[in-house]
Scaffold this active site. Structure first.
Site, PDB file in Angstrom:
ATOM      1  CB  THR A 185       6.714   7.178   1.155  1.00 59.03           C
ATOM      2  OG1 THR A 185       6.433   5.859   0.704  1.00 59.03           O
ATOM      3  CG2 THR A 185       5.844   8.154   0.418  1.00 59.03           C
ATOM      4  N   GLY A 215      -0.026   1.107  -2.900  1.00 58.19           N
ATOM      5  CA  GLY A 215      -0.384   1.623  -1.571  1.00 58.19           C
ATOM      6  C   GLY A 215      -1.195   2.900  -1.653  1.00 58.19           C
ATOM      7  CG  ASP A 216      -0.779   5.595   1.597  1.00 54.41           C
ATOM      8  OD1 ASP A 216       0.141   4.763   1.436  1.00 54.41           O
ATOM      9  OD2 ASP A 216      -0.630   6.633   2.255  1.00 54.41           O
ATOM     10  N   GLY A 237       3.317   5.649   5.496  1.00 53.48           N
ATOM     11  CA  GLY A 237       3.015   4.619   6.486  1.00 53.48           C
ATOM     12  C   GLY A 237       2.512   3.369   5.801  1.00 53.48           C
TER      13      GLY A 237
END
Ligand code: ASP
Length: 317
Positions: A185, A215-216, A237
């Protein structure tokens, strides 16, 4: 005068010196330096942190080495689904997109959601429709395809089949990623001359992801956060753990409510909270005074920072 500064990342993970050839290392380093310079030059000319963040991220999205835009990984059906978000610390406005396909620069679309829609978060077909209306640039699947990512996907199919069966039956938990974990990312955070902070993150997510997994990275407060009163953060992560720990906002809260320094807050969240739940990864952070932190609990993180006094590009611990 405010101490302008910028930090960028190109993902964290099991990035060992032994796994990168000197030539590859040089390619990563020069791609990071290019993005950093493009972003910093905007700040040095008195431009906004938002423009610096968007420009640096676009440069990383256009580079096939990173898992965002051009270099996005394959999902379980061999497609590229991308997520991105951006936040402006001046008025805590934000924009995010998830599960979008074929949009050349997802960060541009996230910014358009923030500035040109009445919403914060748009997904999939609807987000693409919005991009089409704004005449943002689309690219065919072939633009995102690459032999390297295809090989990674094939590896993931082989290994995660086994992992899935084993893990789901034994403990009901999500399968651990493969031995070599890389979260490619990209992200950027910046402070401009007017004291405004901005943060942005862009990703292709996790290889072989399925069921519309997000994801985040596009989640405000988890993967991205900016607030002029505190700091700007962009994470990379294992997204599931970063969402559960609401990482980016948590760091801002530790500064705002507990008066921790940026360094203390980053340490608390990345080295303690995340480590306690095996949340592998890291983040880049800049506070309202221009202090920069780039902590990670993985083997490595592609990263860089630049301000008036110093410049650093690094990969390993
Ligand atoms: N955090 C991203 C995700 O879980 C992955 C990454 O950082 O590379 O989608």
């Amino acid at each position: 005068m405010k101490k302008v500064g910028i930090a960028i990342h190109g993902g964290a993970g099991t990035i060992l010196r032994s796994s990168l050839t000197p030539e590859k290392e040089k390619q990563y380093t020069s791609a990071l330096r290019e993005a950093l310079t493009l972003g910093y030059d905007i700040l040095a000319r008195g431009g906004s942190a938002l423009d610096a963040v968007e420009t640096a991220i676009k440069s990383l999205e256009d580079c096939p080495l990173f898992n965002a835009g051009h270099g996005s990984v394959y999902n379980s059906v061999g497609k590229h689904e991308m997520d991105a978000s951006i936040m402006w610390g001046k008025d805590i406005s934000a924009g995010a997109v998830a599960l979008i396909r074929n949009v050349k620069n997802p960060i541009e679309l996230a910014r358009a959601v923030m500035e040109k829609s009445e919403h914060v978060f748009l997904c999939a077909d609807g987000a693409e429709e919005f991009a089409r209306q704004l005449k943002l640039r689309f690219e065919p699947d072939a633009y995102f395809d690459s032999d390297m990512r295809f090989a990674q996907w094939q590896e993931a199919i082989k290994s995660s089949g086994t992992f899935l069966d084993h893990n789901i039956q034994s403990n009901g938990k999500a399968p651990e990623a493969l031995g070599e974990k890389k979260f490619g990312t990209v992200g950027a955070v910046a402070l401009d001359l007017n004291g405004n902070l901005a943060a942005g993150t862009s990703t292709g997510g996790m290889t072989n992801k399925k069921f519309g997994r997000v994801g985040d990275s596009p989640i405000i407060g988890a993967g991205t956060y900016a607030n002029n009163n505190t700091c700007a953060i962009s994470c990379t992560g294992h997204g599931e753990l970063f969402i559960r720990s609401v990482v980016a906002h948590d760091i801002s809260c530790l500064i705002e409510y507990k008066n921790l320094t940026l360094e203390q807050a980053c340490n608390e969240v990345v080295m303690k909270k995340l480590v306690a739940i095996n949340g592998e990864g890291g983040l880049i952070a800049i506070d309202k005074n221009g202090n920069i932190e780039m902590p990670f609990n993985s083997e490595g993180m592609y990263r860089g920072m630049k301000n008036r006094d110093s410049e650093l590009i690094a990969i390993y611990k």
